[in-house]
Design an enzyme around this catalytic site. Structure first.
Site, PDB file in Angstrom:
ATOM      1  N   THR A 195      -5.185  -5.184   5.666  1.00 11.76           N
ATOM      2  CA  THR A 195      -5.733  -5.365   7.012  1.00 11.76           C
ATOM      3  C   THR A 195      -6.308  -6.764   7.175  1.00 11.76           C
ATOM      4  O   THR A 195      -6.026  -7.463   8.157  1.00 11.76           O
ATOM      5  CB  THR A 195      -6.829  -4.323   7.284  1.00 11.76           C
ATOM      6  OG1 THR A 195      -7.751  -4.313   6.172  1.00 11.76           O
ATOM      7  CG2 THR A 195      -6.244  -2.936   7.436  1.00 11.76           C
TER       8      THR A 195
ATOM      9  N   PRO B  82     -12.443 -26.242   3.343  1.00 11.05           N
ATOM     10  CA  PRO B  82     -13.355 -27.368   3.578  1.00 11.05           C
ATOM     11  C   PRO B  82     -13.099 -28.524   2.624  1.00 11.05           C
ATOM     12  O   PRO B  82     -12.854 -28.335   1.432  1.00 11.05           O
ATOM     13  CB  PRO B  82     -14.740 -26.758   3.333  1.00 11.05           C
ATOM     14  CG  PRO B  82     -14.560 -25.288   3.552  1.00 11.05           C
ATOM     15  CD  PRO B  82     -13.171 -24.989   3.081  1.00 11.05           C
TER      16      PRO B  82
ATOM     17  N   GLY C  11      -1.846 -14.598  -2.776  1.00 12.03           N
ATOM     18  CA  GLY C  11      -2.161 -13.205  -3.016  1.00 12.03           C
ATOM     19  C   GLY C  11      -3.031 -12.964  -4.240  1.00 12.03           C
ATOM     20  O   GLY C  11      -3.845 -13.797  -4.631  1.00 12.03           O
TER      21      GLY C  11
ATOM     22  N   CYS D 274       0.822  -1.216   0.000  1.00 12.15           N
ATOM     23  CA  CYS D 274       0.000   0.000   0.000  1.00 12.15           C
ATOM     24  C   CYS D 274       0.856   1.266   0.000  1.00 12.15           C
ATOM     25  O   CYS D 274       0.385   2.339  -0.362  1.00 12.15           O
ATOM     26  CB  CYS D 274      -0.921   0.012   1.219  1.00 12.15           C
ATOM     27  SG  CYS D 274      -2.095  -1.353   1.274  1.00 12.15           S
TER      28      CYS D 274
END
Length: 445
Positions: free
Chosen positions: A293, A264, A101, A31
């Site tokens: 975040t 899962p 990512g 960022c």
């Protein structure tokens, strides 16, 4: 890296942690790249929170320039390639964390891979842009394609380098995470900085010179001369490995996990970060929300569980903040478009206030927009656009949203007051009260 460090911290020598990454850096702030490019931050070292050497000293077997190229889930094996040596490698595992990512969107138009066209995701990208800008003459022209967070931040960075900058975006206004009426304020501020903003305009191609380098950008609104092009069209989950291995993907293309960040149906397989989808607590839907975040929290949750503890990731409310020029931008929850898509009936409250008491010399304007559900009065979302001291007010809305407060309940919140920081009725309270009034039946009964 947050997952690897957390798992190692909890288990110590009982757990061998091998980390594969095809890049050259670890634990850095992507960022911050636009602010480094713009000269506001020294870099790249200033953006690195923890170097590879620091991770290794803490017991992590970190392999940089090593790309995972295949997952054999049945055998518990990761196939990889050493990019510098050109050799194939094989790693067995008991637990696998998939944290690949996201990758910048590159539209399939002619010339998109020309020299001088840049995506901005990793530190090497930032250095490549800086090196390219250093070789440009005075009066050079830059075109930024896309007016989201990265697009507007990179446009400002190019202006700081003295370029004449044009921003092109298909949407009606910049910042599609805002409603268009709030995005229009961002549009005006960008133009005040001298940026030519072309909205409602799609990219058709990139023209190059004889040397193969970019010379112009072709749009639906005409051809724009360009000495550098920056792509700010967002990112998509990097889930090629996951798809090939048969891991479950959601509608947005990200890996689906449970609350513990486990995948899962695949024992011992975990996923976290910008490659996964997250659950939106307001719309009750799964989304791809690639923010640092969330990635750091998810990594810590996954690492805690890998290390034998217990932790969950409870979802998101889509809170984000940015700035362009002197304008601060914050948003949380649903926009009007989101609320309609989710099927909510809602009212909209809008107010204009000041960042401090109006009589203070530093007082600047800020605009707040609030959405609340008809019937329940529950806060659905908020947007804040204004000058210094505005945007972090979005965190109050985010906290109220997280706790499913109504706008009427918000009007009684005990917020701080002193003339240098807010009017006696803070903009948050005024906006909540205005929206609550809209929910009252005619006549106030």
């Amino acid at each position: 890296m947050s997952a690897a460090a957390q798992a190692k911290r909890l288990r110590g020598d009982d757990l061998e942690v091998v980390v594969l990454d095809r890049g050259r850096h670890t634990s850095y702030s992507a960022c911050g790249i636009p602010y480094w490019v713009g000269g506001e931050v020294d870099g790249p070292d200033a953006l690195v929170a923890r170097s590879p050497e620091e991770h290794r000293r803490r017991g992590l077997d970190l392999r940089l320039r090593t790309e995972a190229v295949g997952l054999d889930l049945a055998a518990g094996v990761v196939h990889a390639r050493d990019l510098d040596a050109g050799t194939d490698l094989r790693f067995g595992y008991d637990h696998l964390l998939h944290a690949t990512g996201a990758v910048p969107v590159r539209p399939p138009v002619p010339g998109i891979d020309a020299a001088g066209v840049f995506g901005v995701q990793v530190l090497d990208d930032g250095q490549a842009v800086i090196d390219h800008l250093a070789g440009l003459p005075d009066g050079a022209r830059g075109v930024v394609v896309g007016a989201g967070y990265i697009g507007v931040e990179m446009a400002e960075a190019l202006v700081r380098h003295g370029l004449r900058v044009t921003v092109v975006d298909k949407a009606p206004e910049p910042m599609t995470t805002l409603d268009p009426d709030m995005g229009a304020m961002v549009h005006r501020e960008m133009e005040c900085l001298g940026i030519d903003v072309r909205t409602g305009t799609g990219l058709l191609g990139v023209e190059t010179g004889a040397d193969g380098a970019v010379r112009a950008v072709v749009t639906e609104d005409g051809t724009l001369p360009a000495d550098v092009v920056v792509l700010g069209l967002g990112v998509r989950p990097a889930t090629g490995l996951a798809r090939e291995a048969g891991l479950p993907l959601g509608d947005a293309g990200g890996v689906r996990t449970d609350l513990r960040m486990a995948v899962p149906g695949h024992e011992g397989v975990w996923a976290a970060g910008d490659c996964v989808e997250v659950f939106d607590r307001v719309s009750q839907s799964w989304l791809h929300v690639p923010l640092g975040t969330h990635a750091n929290k998810q990594g810590r949750v996954a690492g805690t569980n890998l290390g034998g503890g217990y932790a969950t990731f409870p979802g998101v409310v889509r809170t984000a903040i940015s700035k362009v020029c002197g304008l601060e931008i914050g948003r949380t929850g649903l926009t009007e478009r989101d609320a309609r898509a989710a099927g909510f009936r809602y009212v909209v409250g809008r107010i204009e206030s000041t960042t401090t008491a109006g009589y203070m010399p530093a007082a600047r304007s800020l605009h707040v927009k609030v959405l609340a559900e008809v019937g329940s009065g529950r806060l659905l979302g908020a947007q804040v656009v204004g000058f210094e001291g505005s945007a972090k007010r979005i965190d109050v809305f985010a906290t109220a949203l997280w706790n499913r407060m109504t706008v009427d309940e918000m009007t009684g919140m005990d917020l701080s007051y002193a003339p240098p920081f807010s009017p006696v009725w803070d903009a948050v309270l005024i906006a909540a009260r205005k929206t609550a009034d809209l929910l009252q039946p005619p006549g106030g009964g």
